[in-house]
Design an enzyme around this catalytic site. Structure first.
Site, PDB file in Angstrom:
ATOM      1  N   SER A  29     -11.296  93.434 -18.882  1.00 25.57           N
ATOM      2  CA  SER A  29      -9.895  93.179 -18.530  1.00 25.57           C
ATOM      3  C   SER A  29      -9.112  94.485 -18.378  1.00 25.57           C
ATOM      4  O   SER A  29      -9.489  95.533 -18.924  1.00 25.57           O
ATOM      5  CB  SER A  29      -9.239  92.312 -19.602  1.00 25.57           C
ATOM      6  OG  SER A  29      -9.979  91.127 -19.786  1.00 25.57           O
TER       7      SER A  29
HETATM    8  N1  SAM Z   1     -13.188  90.486 -23.502  1.00 22.94           N
HETATM    9  C1  SAM Z   1     -14.052  91.074 -22.522  1.00 22.94           C
HETATM   10  C2  SAM Z   1     -14.051  92.580 -22.575  1.00 22.94           C
HETATM   11  O1  SAM Z   1     -13.351  93.134 -23.428  1.00 22.94           O
HETATM   12  O2  SAM Z   1     -14.777  93.182 -21.781  1.00 22.94           O
HETATM   13  C3  SAM Z   1     -13.792  90.576 -21.114  1.00 22.94           C
HETATM   14  C4  SAM Z   1     -14.197  89.178 -20.972  1.00 22.94           C
HETATM   15  S1  SAM Z   1     -14.544  88.644 -19.337  1.00 22.94           S
HETATM   16  C5  SAM Z   1     -12.965  88.676 -18.595  1.00 22.94           C
HETATM   17  C6  SAM Z   1     -14.839  86.919 -19.706  1.00 22.94           C
HETATM   18  C7  SAM Z   1     -16.132  86.670 -20.442  1.00 22.94           C
HETATM   19  O3  SAM Z   1     -16.122  85.306 -20.905  1.00 22.94           O
HETATM   20  C8  SAM Z   1     -17.372  86.792 -19.567  1.00 22.94           C
HETATM   21  O4  SAM Z   1     -18.273  87.714 -20.142  1.00 22.94           O
HETATM   22  C9  SAM Z   1     -17.957  85.388 -19.552  1.00 22.94           C
HETATM   23  O5  SAM Z   1     -19.369  85.341 -19.489  1.00 22.94           O
HETATM   24  C10 SAM Z   1     -17.434  84.834 -20.874  1.00 22.94           C
HETATM   25  N2  SAM Z   1     -17.393  83.372 -20.986  1.00 22.94           N
HETATM   26  C11 SAM Z   1     -17.035  82.446 -20.055  1.00 22.94           C
HETATM   27  N3  SAM Z   1     -17.114  81.210 -20.587  1.00 22.94           N
HETATM   28  C12 SAM Z   1     -17.511  81.354 -21.894  1.00 22.94           C
HETATM   29  C13 SAM Z   1     -17.756  80.443 -22.957  1.00 22.94           C
HETATM   30  N4  SAM Z   1     -17.609  79.125 -22.848  1.00 22.94           N
HETATM   31  N5  SAM Z   1     -18.146  80.961 -24.140  1.00 22.94           N
HETATM   32  C14 SAM Z   1     -18.308  82.298 -24.317  1.00 22.94           C
HETATM   33  N6  SAM Z   1     -18.102  83.200 -23.332  1.00 22.94           N
HETATM   34  C15 SAM Z   1     -17.690  82.732 -22.133  1.00 22.94           C
END
Ligand code: SAM
Length: 217
Positions: A64
């Site tokens: 992000s």
């Molecule tokens: N917080 C992260 C960082 O600091 O880099 C960025 C997160 S990225 C915008 C969103 C993440 O959510 C992705 O890696 C995706 O695979 C994960 N994701 C999506 N659905 C999910 C779920 N139900 N449970 C866990 N992770 C999930």
């Protein structure tokens, strides 16, 4: 955390992108100055690690924008005794910031290779109070509950019920709520069975895929 290279870029990222937009918590500003975001961004994008933007981390996922990380962190009002749950470990950067502000961080990631990336990145900065769980974060993680703060870092159509249940009394949860393209940041605060709700500005996140999120396309 040892001093890392590119500290001048981090200082100007905090001055120009974060403090100037109204983030005031000195501990959050200090953590953002200290955690080496460039180690969480794969090459060749690491060049732009201190730009005002999200960046690709592989598997169609993103790290992000720094300001949004700071803003979501401020919304949960982190305290040194807190346990915080993050949904969507991604690169591990948000967890690394949280690890400097709270006692314990649990972060859930559904994609195994992304979780492995987060694990390696967090180990590289010695963030040893972060636990990574692989699974569907929309179900939360009952063994660590209740949580003083919950940060959902993927776009959700609504706040998953299990996460509301796992929030501690007085705890705060922040999430991008909306459709798959555009969302707004929603902050909940728990008071018994009641939740107060604040709505903040528009944001754009990758979708939360899971039982209480979206279906995989
Ligand atoms: N917080 C992260 C960082 O600091 O880099 C960025 C997160 S990225 C915008 C969103 C993440 O959510 C992705 O890696 C995706 O695979 C994960 N994701 C999506 N659905 C999910 C779920 N139900 N449970 C866990 N992770 C999930």
């Amino acid at each position: 955390m040892p001093p890392y290279p590119r500290s001048e870029e981090r200082r100007s990222m905090v001055d120009l992108q974060i403090e100037s937009r109204g983030i005031r918590n000195p501990k959050i500003l200090a953590a953002m100055r200290e955690v080496p975001r460039h180690l969480f961004v794969p090459s060749p994008y690491d060049r732009d690690a201190y730009a005002d933007a999200p960046l690709p981390i592989g598997n169609g996922q993103t790290i992000s924008q720094p300001y949004i990380v700071a803003l979501m962190t401020e919304f949960i009002r982190p305290a040194p005794t807190d346990t915080v749950l993050e949904i969507g470990a991604g690169s591990g950067y948000q967890s690394a910031i949280l690890s400097m502000l709270v006692r314990k961080v649990i972060t859930i990631e559904r994609i195994e290779t992304v979780a492995a990336l987060a694990r390696a990145n967090l180990a590289a900065v010695y963030a040893d109070n972060v636990e990574i769980v692989i699974g569907d974060g929309t179900l939360g993680y009952p063994p660590g509950a209740p949580y003083d703060g919950i940060i959902i870092t993927a776009a959700t159509p609504e706040i998953p019920g299990p996460l509301k249940e796992q929030l501690a009394e007085g705890g705060r949860l922040v999430a991008p709520v909306g459709d798959r393209i555009l969302q707004e940041l929603v902050v909940l605060e728990r008071h018994g069975d009641r939740f107060t709700e604040e709505h903040h500005g528009g944001v754009r996140f990758v979708p939360l895929i899971g039982e209480y999120g979206w279906e995989e396309e």
